[in-house]
Design an enzyme around this catalytic site. Structure first.
Site, PDB file in Angstrom:
ATOM      1  N   GLU A 123     -88.382 -37.831  25.773  1.00  0.00           N
ATOM      2  CA  GLU A 123     -86.954 -38.049  26.063  1.00  0.00           C
ATOM      3  C   GLU A 123     -86.124 -37.186  25.121  1.00  0.00           C
ATOM      4  O   GLU A 123     -86.471 -37.069  23.949  1.00  0.00           O
ATOM      5  CB  GLU A 123     -86.550 -39.508  25.762  1.00  0.00           C
ATOM      6  CG  GLU A 123     -87.331 -40.552  26.495  1.00  0.00           C
ATOM      7  CD  GLU A 123     -87.096 -41.965  25.936  1.00  0.00           C
ATOM      8  OE1 GLU A 123     -86.328 -42.122  24.962  1.00  0.00           O
ATOM      9  OE2 GLU A 123     -87.691 -42.897  26.480  1.00  0.00           O
ATOM     10  N   LYS A 125     -83.527 -36.337  22.386  1.00  0.00           N
ATOM     11  CA  LYS A 125     -82.979 -37.172  21.310  1.00  0.00           C
ATOM     12  C   LYS A 125     -81.462 -36.959  21.303  1.00  0.00           C
ATOM     13  O   LYS A 125     -80.977 -35.889  20.943  1.00  0.00           O
ATOM     14  CB  LYS A 125     -83.590 -36.767  19.969  1.00  0.00           C
ATOM     15  CG  LYS A 125     -83.192 -37.690  18.845  1.00  0.00           C
ATOM     16  CD  LYS A 125     -84.064 -37.421  17.615  1.00  0.00           C
ATOM     17  CE  LYS A 125     -83.858 -38.442  16.530  1.00  0.00           C
ATOM     18  NZ  LYS A 125     -82.504 -38.557  16.056  1.00  0.00           N
ATOM     19  N   ASP A 127     -77.678 -37.054  20.282  1.00  0.00           N
ATOM     20  CA  ASP A 127     -77.024 -37.067  18.972  1.00  0.00           C
ATOM     21  C   ASP A 127     -75.755 -37.915  19.049  1.00  0.00           C
ATOM     22  O   ASP A 127     -74.650 -37.392  19.171  1.00  0.00           O
ATOM     23  CB  ASP A 127     -76.699 -35.626  18.570  1.00  0.00           C
ATOM     24  CG  ASP A 127     -76.441 -35.514  17.084  1.00  0.00           C
ATOM     25  OD1 ASP A 127     -76.618 -36.524  16.380  1.00  0.00           O
ATOM     26  OD2 ASP A 127     -76.069 -34.418  16.639  1.00  0.00           O
ATOM     27  N   TYR A 237     -82.452 -46.145  26.500  1.00  0.00           N
ATOM     28  CA  TYR A 237     -83.817 -45.653  26.275  1.00  0.00           C
ATOM     29  C   TYR A 237     -84.745 -46.634  25.565  1.00  0.00           C
ATOM     30  O   TYR A 237     -85.888 -46.315  25.284  1.00  0.00           O
ATOM     31  CB  TYR A 237     -83.786 -44.326  25.494  1.00  0.00           C
ATOM     32  CG  TYR A 237     -83.029 -44.387  24.183  1.00  0.00           C
ATOM     33  CD1 TYR A 237     -83.473 -45.166  23.132  1.00  0.00           C
ATOM     34  CD2 TYR A 237     -81.871 -43.643  23.994  1.00  0.00           C
ATOM     35  CE1 TYR A 237     -82.784 -45.228  21.937  1.00  0.00           C
ATOM     36  CE2 TYR A 237     -81.165 -43.699  22.803  1.00  0.00           C
ATOM     37  CZ  TYR A 237     -81.635 -44.498  21.780  1.00  0.00           C
ATOM     38  OH  TYR A 237     -80.951 -44.567  20.605  1.00  0.00           O
ATOM     39  N   LYS A 325     -87.496 -32.721  15.891  1.00  0.00           N
ATOM     40  CA  LYS A 325     -86.145 -32.143  15.883  1.00  0.00           C
ATOM     41  C   LYS A 325     -86.238 -30.654  16.211  1.00  0.00           C
ATOM     42  O   LYS A 325     -87.246 -30.008  15.941  1.00  0.00           O
ATOM     43  CB  LYS A 325     -85.541 -32.306  14.480  1.00  0.00           C
ATOM     44  CG  LYS A 325     -85.375 -33.745  14.032  1.00  0.00           C
ATOM     45  CD  LYS A 325     -83.957 -34.207  14.262  1.00  0.00           C
ATOM     46  CE  LYS A 325     -83.669 -35.521  13.599  1.00  0.00           C
ATOM     47  NZ  LYS A 325     -83.330 -35.414  12.194  1.00  0.00           N
ATOM     48  N   CYS A 419     -79.173 -32.019 -20.919  1.00  0.00           N
ATOM     49  CA  CYS A 419     -78.408 -32.550 -19.793  1.00  0.00           C
ATOM     50  C   CYS A 419     -76.977 -32.023 -19.853  1.00  0.00           C
ATOM     51  O   CYS A 419     -76.307 -32.164 -20.879  1.00  0.00           O
ATOM     52  CB  CYS A 419     -78.419 -34.073 -19.868  1.00  0.00           C
ATOM     53  SG  CYS A 419     -77.275 -34.832 -18.705  1.00  0.00           S
ATOM     54  N   CYS A 422     -74.523 -35.316 -20.579  1.00  0.00           N
ATOM     55  CA  CYS A 422     -74.469 -36.086 -21.833  1.00  0.00           C
ATOM     56  C   CYS A 422     -75.059 -35.337 -23.018  1.00  0.00           C
ATOM     57  O   CYS A 422     -74.995 -35.810 -24.146  1.00  0.00           O
ATOM     58  CB  CYS A 422     -75.157 -37.435 -21.657  1.00  0.00           C
ATOM     59  SG  CYS A 422     -76.952 -37.322 -21.546  1.00  0.00           S
ATOM     60  N   CYS A 443     -83.063 -35.825 -17.576  1.00  0.00           N
ATOM     61  CA  CYS A 443     -82.251 -36.163 -18.744  1.00  0.00           C
ATOM     62  C   CYS A 443     -82.847 -37.404 -19.379  1.00  0.00           C
ATOM     63  O   CYS A 443     -83.190 -38.360 -18.689  1.00  0.00           O
ATOM     64  CB  CYS A 443     -80.824 -36.436 -18.276  1.00  0.00           C
ATOM     65  SG  CYS A 443     -79.857 -37.408 -19.435  1.00  0.00           S
ATOM     66  N   CYS A 449     -76.152 -41.772 -20.450  1.00  0.00           N
ATOM     67  CA  CYS A 449     -75.702 -40.611 -19.677  1.00  0.00           C
ATOM     68  C   CYS A 449     -74.755 -41.105 -18.584  1.00  0.00           C
ATOM     69  O   CYS A 449     -75.135 -41.919 -17.736  1.00  0.00           O
ATOM     70  CB  CYS A 449     -76.893 -39.889 -19.065  1.00  0.00           C
ATOM     71  SG  CYS A 449     -76.380 -38.515 -18.026  1.00  0.00           S
TER      72      CYS A 449
END
Ligand code: IVH
Length: 702
Positions: A123, A125, A127, A237, A325, A419, A422, A443, A449
Site C-alpha cells: 500500500e 504510505k 503522508d 488501511y 520509504k 564542553c 560549561c 561532557c 552543565c
C-alpha cells in the site's frame, strides 16, 4: 449592571448583545488565534451572566447566540480518547535487502519453509495524519488522533467534515459489525493545499509548508466548521477494536472497507512474492510525482490475517508490516559554520550551518554531522561545498564533500575537547562491553552543565514522557534561564511559588503568557501528577532507556519503589540486583550499567526525592493479568518444536509473563524443549518447576 429581576426586556436586549459580542470576541481569540486575553474563570463568569439573562428572557435566545453555537464551550483543547487497541507505528526498511530480511524474519518467526508462499499486501504510505474512527452498529460515533499511540485526542466533530468519511457504513443489505474501528490517514490533496495557501496569503493568515502540515493544522481546529471547509480526505488501511474481522486477508478487509463506503487507495495490491513486492515499490515510486497527494513510501503487510495475529507486535510496531520509504532527496550547498550541540546525556554533536537550500520542497539550513569521527572520515571543513540529503522528517545529512570546490585556505575542523557550554572536559568513554573507545565525545559536567540540565528537562516534558500541554522546549529554556525550573520537581511547585504573596515576577506578566495560558499550564501540570511507571522511567532520560527498555523495566519491577530499592542496594546485594537486572530478557550490559550509574549518582537521588514529593507513580499494570502466567518469570531452553522461540516469547510476554535468559531462584517455570542442557540441571537443582513444551502450551491455553 442592574439587578436581573428589575431589568426591562429592552434593557436585557442591550445587555445580551453586549455579552454576546464580548463572548464571541473571546472565542475567536481562544479558538482561532490561540491568544486568549482573559482567564477561564472570567470567561465562565461572562457565560454565566448570559445564560442567566437567557433563562429570564427566553426570547433573547437566537440560533447564533454564543450559548447555542457548536464549539463555543471553552474546552481545554480536545478531550482524550483511550485507544482500546494501541495505534502503532511501523518499522522501516531502507532498501530491497532489508525488505528481504523482513521476509526472512517473518518466515523464521512463523517457522515456515522456503516453499510456502508468503503473500504481501503493498500500500502507498500516505503522508498525512493517522486517525481512528469508531463505528457502532454501523454509525460513526467517535474519532481520535493517534496521540501517543495509547491515548489520542477526540476529534469526532472535525472528522465529520472529512470529505470521504461515511457517517454510516453502507450495509448493502448485510449485517454490519457491532463495533468496528477503521483506521487510516487524513490528508490534503496537493491542489487543495495550494488553494488553501493562496487564500491564507490573501487574507494575511499563516501559510503551510506542506500538505501534511496543512492537514494537521486543519484537523486540529477547535472550530469544526473550519476543518469542514478545508476539504480533508481519508484513506482507510487498518483497524483497531472490532467485534468481527470481515475476511481472512488484508486485501479482503480493504475490499469490505470499500463496500462500506471508504476510500481505499487503488494503487494497493497483493504481491505473491517479495520479488513482486519490490516490483510494486518501483511502480508506485514511478507514479509518485503524478499523484495529487503526498506519499513517502510503500507499506508491506503480510496478507494473511491469521499470520498477522501470530506475528503480533514488538514494542511499538507490528512484526507483520514494514514501511519502505522512498530514497532521500539531494542538493548541493556550502557549510558556513560547524557548531557543537550538547545533548541530554552530554554527547557533543556537531551540526553544520548551511547556506539555505531547497531540498525536495523544504528549505534546509542545518545538517547533522553525527560525531567527530564522521567529520574526520568525510574530511568535512567549514567553507566546504557539500552534497546533502533529506529523507522524511529526519534532519538532513552530509553525503560528501565536493573537493574540487574546496577553498585553498581551508583547514581540518578542530573538534573541541572541552564542553563548549560549561567548559568541563569532554571525553570519549571506554565501552565496558567492547573495551573500545566510544565514538561520541561527552561532557563530564553532568547536571552542572547547563545544556545537559536543560536537555534533560526538555526530555522530561516531551511527548512520550510527561507530555505537558503548553510546556515545550521553548518554555523550559526560558524557565531555566530565569531560575524558575532547574529540576523536574520545580515544574510541580511552579504554581505554588507563582501565587506566593509578595512574588513580583508572576508568570502572567511574562511576554507571551496571558492569564488564561498560565492557568491552562498549571492545570496541564496538575493533570500529570499521576504518572504511568513506564512513562516515568522513560522521562528520567537515563542513557539507553528508550520507550521499549522503559517498558521492560516497568514490567519487571512493577513499582518505581521496587526498581529504586533494588538499584540502590549496597554491598553484595547490589551485585545481586545488578544480575537480576541483567537477567531481564532484552537488557544488556550497556543498559544495565547505565541504569546502575543513574541510581548511584547522588544528585539523581536528590532529584528523585524532590520529585516524588510532588508526583505519584502508578503501579505497572501487566497486560491480561487474569492469565495463569501473569507476573511469572519463565525461561525457555532446548529446541522448541511447537512454535519458534520468538513466537513463544512474544506470546508469554503478551500474557504478562517475564521472559528471562537465565535460571535463578526467582524463576517460576523452565520450559524445556528437546536437548535441554545445563539450564535444566540448574532448574532441577533449584526446585524450579519444569514444563515440557506441550505442558506449557496447555497452561497458556494456546
Ligand atoms: S499501517 C499497525 N498503512 O505511517 C499498523 N500506516 O509509520 C499501523 N501510514 O502511523 C500502520 N500509510 O500514520 C499503515 N498504508 C498505510 C499507511 C500508514 C501511512 C502512516 C500511519 C502510521 C505511520 C507509521
Amino acid at each position: 449592571m442592574k439587578e436581573l429581576s428589575s431589568l426591562s426586556l429592552e434593557e436585557a436586549k442591550v445587555n445580551h448583545q453586549r455579552l454576546a459580542e464580548e463572548l464571541r470576541a473571546h472565542d475567536e481569540r481562544y479558538y482561532l488565534e490561540d491568544e486568549p486575553t482573559i482567564s477561564d474563570a472570567e470567561y465562565d463568569e461572562l457565560r454565566r451572566q448570559i445564560l442567566e439573562l437567557e433563562k429570564r428572557f427566553p426570547e433573547l435566545v437566537q440560533p447564533d447566540s454564543p450559548t447555542q453555537t457548536v464549539g463555543a464551550t471553552p474546552t481545554k483543547g480536545f478531550g482524550k480518547v483511550q485507544h482500546r487497541v494501541a495505534m502503532l507505528s511501523l518499522d522501516n526498511a531502507f532498501n530491497s535487502k532489508e525488505l528481504q530480511e523482513f521476509e526472512i524474519r517473518v518466515r523464521r518467526f512463523l517457522g515456515l519453509t522456503g516453499d510456502e508462499e508468503v503473500a504481501f499486501f503493498a500500500e502507498p504510505k500516505i503522508d498525512g495524519l493517522s486517525a481512528s474512527l469508531r463505528y457502532e452498529k454501523g454509525a460513526f460515533i467517535q474519532g481520535a488522533t493517534r496521540g501517543d499511540g495509547q491515548v489520542g485526542e477526540d476529534i469526532t466533530e472535525n472528522l465529520k467534515g472529512v470529505v470521504d468519511l461515511p457517517l454510516k457504513l453502507n450495509a448493502n443489505g448485510q449485517d454490519v459489525p457491532d463495533v468496528f474501528e477503521v483506521r487510516g490517514e487524513v490528508y490534503m490533496s496537493d491542489r487543495d493545499f495550494l488553494a488553501l495557501n493562496e487564500a491564507q496569503a490573501e487574507i494575511g493568515a499563516k501559510t503551510f509548508a506542506n500538505p501534511r502540515n496543512a492537514a494537521a493544522g486543519s484537523l486540529r481546529q477547535l472550530d469544526s466548521s473550519i476543518t469542514a471547509s478545508r476539504n480533508l480526505r481519508f484513506f482507510a488501511y487498518a483497524w483497531g477494536e472490532v467485534s468481527e474481522v470481515p475476511g481472512k486477508t488484508q486485501s479482503d478487509v480493504l475490499k469490505q472497507f470499500k463496500n462500506w463506503g471508504f476510500s481505499v487507495n487503488d494503487l494497493s495490491r497483493v504481491c505473491s512474492t517479495m520479488a513482486d513486492a519490490i516490483g510494486a515499490f518501483k511502480e508506485i515510486e514511478e507514479l509518485r510525482a503524478s499523484l495529487d497527494y503526498d506519499i513517502d513510501g510503500v507499506v508491506f503487510k503480510v496478507n494473511r490475517l491469521d499470520w498477522q495475529e501470530r506475528l503480533g507486535f514488538v514494542s511499538r510496531s507490528p512484526r507483520w508490516a514494514i514501511a519502505h520509504k522512498f530514497p532521500a532527496e539531494k542538493a548541493t550547498t556550502v557549510i558556513q559554520d560547524i557548531e557543537i550541540q550538547v545533548g541530554r546525556t552530554g554527547a557533543l554533536t556537531p551540526v553544520a550551518r548551511l547556506q539555505p537550500v531547497t531540498v525536495g520542497g523544504v528549505v534546509v539550513s542545518n545538517a547533522t554531522l553525527h560525531n567527530e569521527e564522521e567529520i574526520e572520515r568525510k574530511d568535512i571543513r567549514i567553507g566546504d561545498t557539500v552534497r546533502i540529503q533529506r529523507a522524511g522528517d529526519v534532519i538532513p545529512q552530509v553525503i560528501e564533500v565536493v573537493l574540487d570546490k574546496r577553498p585553498s585556505s581551508s583547514t581540518p575542523f578542530d573538534f573541541p575537547t572541552v564542553c563548549p557550554v560549561c567548559g568541563s572536559h569532554a571525553v570519549k568513554e571506554l565501552n565496558a562491553a567492547t573495551g573500545k573507545e566510544d565514538v561520541v565525545r561527552r561532557c563530564t559536567g553532568g547536571l552542572i552543565c547547563r545544556a545537559q540540565a536543560v536537555e534533560r528537562l526538555k526530555h522530561f516534558v516531551s511527548r512520550n514522557a510527561l507530555d505537558i500541554d503548553g510546556l515545550g522546549a521553548k518554555q523550559i529554556e526560558a524557565f531555566y534561564e530565569d531560575g524558575l525550573v532547574t529540576q523536574p520537581a520545580d515544574i510541580f511547585t511552579l504554581e505554588k511559588r507563582d501565587s506566593a504573596p509578595g512574588n513580583l515576577t508572576r508568570l502572567k506578566n511574562r511576554e507571551g503568557f496571558g492569564e488564561k495560558a498560565v492557568s491552562n499550564l498549571f492545570q496541564a501540570i496538575d493533570d500529570r501528577r499521576n504518572i504511568d511507571l513506564d512513562r516515568f522511567i522513560y522521562a528520567l532520560g537515563i542513557r539507553h532507556i528508550g520507550q521499549g527498555n522503559a517498558r521492560l523495566l516497568a514490567r519487571n519491577y512493577l513499582t518505581f519503589d521496587a526498581l529504586r530499592e533494588a538499584l540502590t542496594r549496597t554491598g553484595e546485594d547490589a551485585g545481586k540486583a545488578y544480575l537480576e537486572l541483567l537477567g531481564i530478557d532484552g537488557i544488556g550490559e550497556a543498559v544495565a550499567d547505565a541504569v546502575r550509574e543513574f541510581f548511584n549518582e547522588e544528585k539523581n537521588q536528590e532529584m528523585l526525592d524532590a520529585l516524588l514529593d510532588e508526583v505519584s507513580i502508578l503501579e505497572f499494570e501487566a497486560p491480561q493479568n487474569d492469565s495463569p502466567i501473569a507476573g511469572k518469570t519463565v525461561v525457555f531452553t532446548g529446541s522448541l518444536e511447537l512454535m519458534t522461540r520468538a513466537e513463544m516469547k512474544a506470546k508469554a510476554e503478551g500474557l504478562g509473563a517475564k521472559v528471562s535468559g537465565s535460571i535463578s531462584a526467582k524463576t517460576d517455570y523452565l520450559v524445556a524443549g528437546a536437548k535441554a542442557g545445563s539450564k535444566l540441571k540448574k532448574a532441577e537443582g533449584l526446585g524450579v518447576k519444569v514444563l515440557s513444551e506441550q505442558e506449557w502450551v496447555d497452561l497458556i491455553g494456546s
